[in-house]
Design a protein around this motif. Structure first.
Motif, PDB file in Angstrom:
ATOM      1  N   ALA A 591       0.626  -1.431   0.375  1.00 48.49           N
ATOM      2  CA  ALA A 591       0.298   0.271  -0.258  1.00 48.49           C
ATOM      3  C   ALA A 591       0.761   1.244  -0.275  1.00 48.49           C
ATOM      4  O   ALA A 591       0.499   1.955  -0.456  1.00 48.49           O
ATOM      5  N   ASN A 592       2.468   0.868   0.383  1.00 43.93           N
ATOM      6  CA  ASN A 592       2.850   2.080   0.205  1.00 43.93           C
ATOM      7  C   ASN A 592       3.742   2.489  -0.932  1.00 43.93           C
ATOM      8  O   ASN A 592       4.507   3.588  -1.007  1.00 43.93           O
ATOM      9  N   GLY A 593       3.285   1.579  -2.183  1.00 43.71           N
ATOM     10  CA  GLY A 593       4.030   1.634  -2.945  1.00 43.71           C
ATOM     11  C   GLY A 593       3.625   2.485  -4.040  1.00 43.71           C
ATOM     12  O   GLY A 593       2.793   3.610  -4.357  1.00 43.71           O
ATOM     13  N   SER A 594       4.107   2.301  -5.479  1.00 43.98           N
ATOM     14  CA  SER A 594       2.654   2.671  -6.801  1.00 43.98           C
ATOM     15  C   SER A 594       3.411   2.154  -7.747  1.00 43.98           C
ATOM     16  O   SER A 594       3.389   0.523  -7.915  1.00 43.98           O
ATOM     17  N   CYS A 595       2.964   2.676  -8.802  1.00 45.51           N
ATOM     18  CA  CYS A 595       2.449   2.201 -10.469  1.00 45.51           C
ATOM     19  C   CYS A 595       3.496   2.465 -11.254  1.00 45.51           C
ATOM     20  O   CYS A 595       3.733   3.789 -11.177  1.00 45.51           O
ATOM     21  N   VAL A 596       4.541   2.473 -12.350  1.00 46.36           N
ATOM     22  CA  VAL A 596       5.485   2.541 -13.435  1.00 46.36           C
ATOM     23  C   VAL A 596       5.140   1.938 -14.440  1.00 46.36           C
ATOM     24  O   VAL A 596       4.737   0.947 -14.846  1.00 46.36           O
ATOM     25  N   VAL A 597       5.138   2.643 -15.642  1.00 42.44           N
ATOM     26  CA  VAL A 597       4.898   2.225 -16.432  1.00 42.44           C
ATOM     27  C   VAL A 597       6.441   2.524 -17.061  1.00 42.44           C
ATOM     28  O   VAL A 597       7.276   3.839 -17.237  1.00 42.44           O
ATOM     29  N   ARG A 598       6.699   1.615 -18.437  1.00 42.32           N
ATOM     30  CA  ARG A 598       7.855   1.703 -18.735  1.00 42.32           C
ATOM     31  C   ARG A 598       7.639   2.307 -20.971  1.00 42.32           C
ATOM     32  O   ARG A 598       6.318   1.396 -20.701  1.00 42.32           O
ATOM     33  N   GLU A 599       8.587   2.932 -21.388  1.00 42.97           N
ATOM     34  CA  GLU A 599       8.446   3.616 -22.590  1.00 42.97           C
ATOM     35  C   GLU A 599       9.833   2.988 -23.487  1.00 42.97           C
ATOM     36  O   GLU A 599      10.535   3.399 -23.077  1.00 42.97           O
ATOM     37  N   THR A 600       9.461   2.578 -24.822  1.00 46.97           N
ATOM     38  CA  THR A 600      10.708   2.663 -25.169  1.00 46.97           C
ATOM     39  C   THR A 600      10.764   3.566 -26.512  1.00 46.97           C
ATOM     40  O   THR A 600      10.235   3.980 -26.831  1.00 46.97           O
ATOM     41  N   ILE A 601      11.833   4.217 -26.090  1.00 45.00           N
ATOM     42  CA  ILE A 601      12.643   5.257 -26.802  1.00 45.00           C
ATOM     43  C   ILE A 601      13.031   5.048 -27.757  1.00 45.00           C
ATOM     44  O   ILE A 601      14.350   5.354 -28.302  1.00 45.00           O
ATOM     45  N   GLY A 602      12.608   3.982 -29.451  1.00 46.72           N
ATOM     46  CA  GLY A 602      13.549   4.141 -30.181  1.00 46.72           C
ATOM     47  C   GLY A 602      14.221   2.906 -29.592  1.00 46.72           C
ATOM     48  O   GLY A 602      14.016   2.169 -29.217  1.00 46.72           O
ATOM     49  N   ASN A 603      15.287   3.172 -30.320  1.00 42.49           N
ATOM     50  CA  ASN A 603      16.297   1.301 -29.769  1.00 42.49           C
ATOM     51  C   ASN A 603      17.526   2.482 -28.952  1.00 42.49           C
ATOM     52  O   ASN A 603      18.507   1.746 -28.909  1.00 42.49           O
ATOM     53  N   THR A 604      17.241   3.838 -28.320  1.00 40.07           N
ATOM     54  CA  THR A 604      17.890   4.328 -27.532  1.00 40.07           C
ATOM     55  C   THR A 604      18.034   4.318 -26.051  1.00 40.07           C
ATOM     56  O   THR A 604      19.248   4.044 -25.656  1.00 40.07           O
TER      57      THR A 604
END
Length: 751
Positions: A591-604
């Motif tokens: 309950a003390n945590g969060s959510c994180v999303v991951r995105e890709t910027i090209g192959n960099t």
């Protein structure tokens, strides 16, 4: 550069068939059951390369030189991976069975399907016509949950149930077809052979489970009723009759009587049950009429009884299968037809006219087994075919004989081929060699069909993946009280726990597409949470415990197309606003945590941002250099301060710990893990002191607990992909693993 199997444009062989597909070499058109599959130029070139050299190893270097002239403008490794996976997707090639394209780890690829040239059409023949579409088609492809990474990483080459690479292997319990090419035959000069359905294609069957047996139970006999509306089967409970679209009725039974074969009378009102009394070891045949509460004795020292199609005669074996007998419907006039004191007759099939029997004859001498046609009046052998045996099967009125051919008795590795051989309806003589018509996953037995052959059923030993739960004991840690959660036969994969640690969230293919289910630990049935038209997967619980978050997928080998939420208490599914192309997300198990999303910027670069269930993507939290990724291969600490990132490095396997924005890094920044193969993913323990790491070894998969001091403990090993999700209270762990079942499967609709 050669791009065709046959470059001679004058040749009659301008088309080839492989599995369920037809490829026109001149027009460069791929069709499946008459439907055109549009392939881009790169995939067409790749397909031509495979078809030129079926069965040969084709190296990555050869593929590269075949597809591209200028490799300096592209990432060759990534380009090959993308082309291979897209072609596999268009061929509906499941990674766990490789029906068309097989990966040879570290070397290249091999096209494993049989490639058959097709002659050009003639005016008097339909042989080269494209098979018409059939209503008994395979299920629509389920969504994939993957982001392919370079195959220099061993993680890209898994060939077990690769859920994180290919979330849906097409609702595996949907048993995808590999050899459904329609077989067309021209008539021959003899009138009896002209009747062999000259223009009738072989059917394409789509199987679904009829039963749901408990682990360890087995189906011993299966028989479809003559009209195809019911199927009778035998298990430990006795003999039951399942009506399609209805329920099951349990027939009366005898104590200690184990049924080995069921045969219907043509009126569909009564059956013969053959088997053995397990106390006396006597083989017997009993009759039972639907609606009656008792059995009728038919014959002693008898087994494998089968009723002729007109219901006037019964054939059976005696003396442990060494003698073949024929009698009237009431066992009147019983007489021995044939005997082999050193061999046996393990399966019998009546001809449609009832004048001869097709017999599986197992001889005492090795290699002498044969298919025989026996005159039912005098026992004369009318025809014999060496080295052709069938343990079960069915015969249609036009002489088509179908039987199963299994590659392995191991359901995890076995496949069952539905074989077809044309026979002369008058003599039973085999007119051609058996040809595979369809491929089923698993070990098939007791194949039967309705009188018209439009509905089939068989017992299938089938291995799948399901959700397991164990108690997590410390110190150690160790897994105790490991148990499998209730399921039917569909694949299921766990991804989260409810906040009270009393239920597991998973996705399952039970509804034909991937959907989110909640499975309470103390309930016998799972509860549907959310279902989308194209599939839903990768469920997580928001830290506040209010929302179930999940991704939507459109088809195989593509990133997610939507991000959704639904209240934990149930209700309307809503889309979370996301303006960019997200790749993946994780939520803390606290309950003390969060959510994180991951995105890709090209192959960099890989970008990590805050994620809110209501408002969507928030501020950026961290960036890391780009590296190959797989859906679900990273984790978030319980307090939301640190990411655990798996780089899939085969030389220096390790987990990188990345501090998020505004958080002070504590402890190590990297956790090496040697001696456990390639690392595929990691999830944090509920106390934040260790990680549950998924490892790919040379022998399979390991689930390893790795604490922040570098101590590693192997918790479990498996032949399938294996990750661990801890409950919020830290007392339990859920994980996927292989499970086996033995059930009756039947075609879901009739042609």
């Amino acid at each position: 550069m050669a791009t065709h199997v046959n470059d001679d444009s004058s040749s009659k062989q301008n088309r080839v068939r492989f599995g369920a597909f037809d490829f026109d070499l001149r027009r460069q058109e791929l069709r499946r059951q008459g439907h055109l599959i549009r392939l881009p130029a790169a995939q067409l070139r790749l397909l031509n390369l495979f078809l030129e050299r079926p069965g040969d190893l084709i190296t990555r270097e050869q593929i590269s030189s075949h597809l591209w002239n200028d490799t300096g403008t592209i990432d060759v490794s990534s380009g090959i991976n993308t082309s291979i996976n897209r072609l596999r997707g268009n061929l509906s090639d499941p990674l766990n069975s490789a029906e068309y394209i097989e990966t040879v780890i570290g070397l290249g690829y091999r096209f494993v399907a049989e490639v058959v040239p097709v002659s050009a059409p003639r005016a008097e023949s339909h042989e080269a016509a494209t098979p018409p579409p059939t209503t008994l088609d395979m299920a629509p492809p389920a969504p994939a949950a993957l982001h392919e990474f370079a195959e220099t990483s061993a993680a890209a080459q898994r060939r077990s149930f690769s859920h994180r690479q290919r979330l849906a292997v097409g609702s595996l319990l949907l048993l995808v077809v590999a050899g459904s090419v329609a077989l067309w035959r021209r008539g021959r000069s003899r009138p009896s052979i002209v009747a062999l359905s000259a223009t009738r294609p072989s059917p394409l069957f789509h199987l679904r489970p009829v039963t749901s047996t408990a682990p360890g139970e087995a189906i011993s006999a299966v028989a479809v009723s003559p009209d195809g509306r019911s199927v009778a089967f035998s298990n430990r409970a006795g003999v039951s009759v399942h009506t399609f679209g209805g329920g099951d009725i349990l027939l009366p039974s005898r104590p200690f009587f184990q049924v080995s074969r069921i045969s219907w009378f043509p009126d569909g009102t009564h059956l013969l049950l053959s088997g053995m009394d397990t106390q006396t070891h006597r083989h017997q045949v009993w009759g039972v009429r639907l609606g009656e509460g008792y059995l009728r004795f038919f014959a002693d020292d008898a087994d494998l009884a089968t009723v002729s199609q007109d219901g006037s005669s019964v054939a059976y074996t005696r003396q442990n299968g060494m003698e073949l007998w024929v009698a009237g419907a009431g066992n009147d006039g019983a007489h021995q037809l044939l005997a082999d004191p050193r061999g046996s007759f393990p399966y019998l099939i009546w001809s449609s006219a009832g004048d001869h029997l097709l017999v599986d004859h197992r001889a005492a001498s090795p290699g002498s087994d044969s298919y025989e046609s026996i005159d039912a009046r005098n026992g004369i052998v009318l025809a014999r075919e060496s080295h052709m045996v069938f343990s079960s099967g069915y015969l249609l009125q036009d002489g088509r004989l179908y039987f199963p051919l299994t590659e392995s008795a191991n359901p995890a590795a076995g496949q069952t081929q539905l074989m077809l051989v044309h026979t002369d309806p008058k003599t039973g003589k085999a007119l051609d060699k058996p040809q595979m018509q369809q491929l089923f996953s698993g070990y098939g037995r007791a194949l039967s069909a309705s009188l018209d052959g439009k509905r089939i059923a068989l017992a299938l030993d089938y291995a799948t993946v399901n959700v397991f739960v164990a108690d997590l004991r410390r110190p150690g840690p160790t897994l105790e009280n490991v148990r499998e959660l209730p399921h039917k036969v569909e694949e299921s994969y766990p991804h989260a726990w409810t906040s009270d640690s009393r239920a597991v969230l998973s996705e399952s293919s039970a509804l034909g597409v991937w959907a989110i289910f909640k499975q309470p630990l103390d309930a016998a049935e799972s509860q549907l949470v959310a279902k989308l038209p194209t599939g839903a997967a990768m469920a997580q619980i928001s830290p506040d415990g209010r929302w179930i978050l999940f991704l939507q997928f459109a088809k195989s080998n593509t990133p997610p197309i939507g991000f959704f939420r639904v209240p934990v208490t149930g209700g309307v599914v809503s889309q979370v606003p996301v303006s960019t192309q997200l790749e993946d997300f994780v939520c803390s198990v606290s309950a003390n945590g969060s959510c994180v999303v991951r995105e890709t910027i090209g192959n960099t670069e890989l970008v990590y941002s805050a994620l809110d269930p209501l408002t969507g993507v928030g501020r950026e939290l961290a960036r890391t250099p780009w590296h190959p990724i797989v859906l679900g291969d990273w984790g978030l600490s319980p307090d939301g301060s640190t990411l655990s990132i798996t780089d899939h490095d085969v030389v220096h396997p390790s987990i990188h710990l990345v501090s998020l924005a505004g958080r002070r890094a504590e402890g190590p920044s990297e956790l090496p893990l040697r001696g456990h193969g390639t690392l595929w993913g990691s999830n944090w323990a509920a106390d934040g002191r260790s990680l549950f790491v998924e490892c790919r070894t040379k022998d399979g998969f390991e689930l390893v607990n790795l604490d922040l001091g570098g101590k590693a403990v192997v918790l479990r090993k498996s032949s399938v992909t294996l990750w661990g999700i801890p409950s919020r209270d830290g007392k339990k762990l859920t994980f996927p693993d292989r499970t086996s079942s033995n059930n009756v499967w039947a075609s879901d609709t009739m042609q």
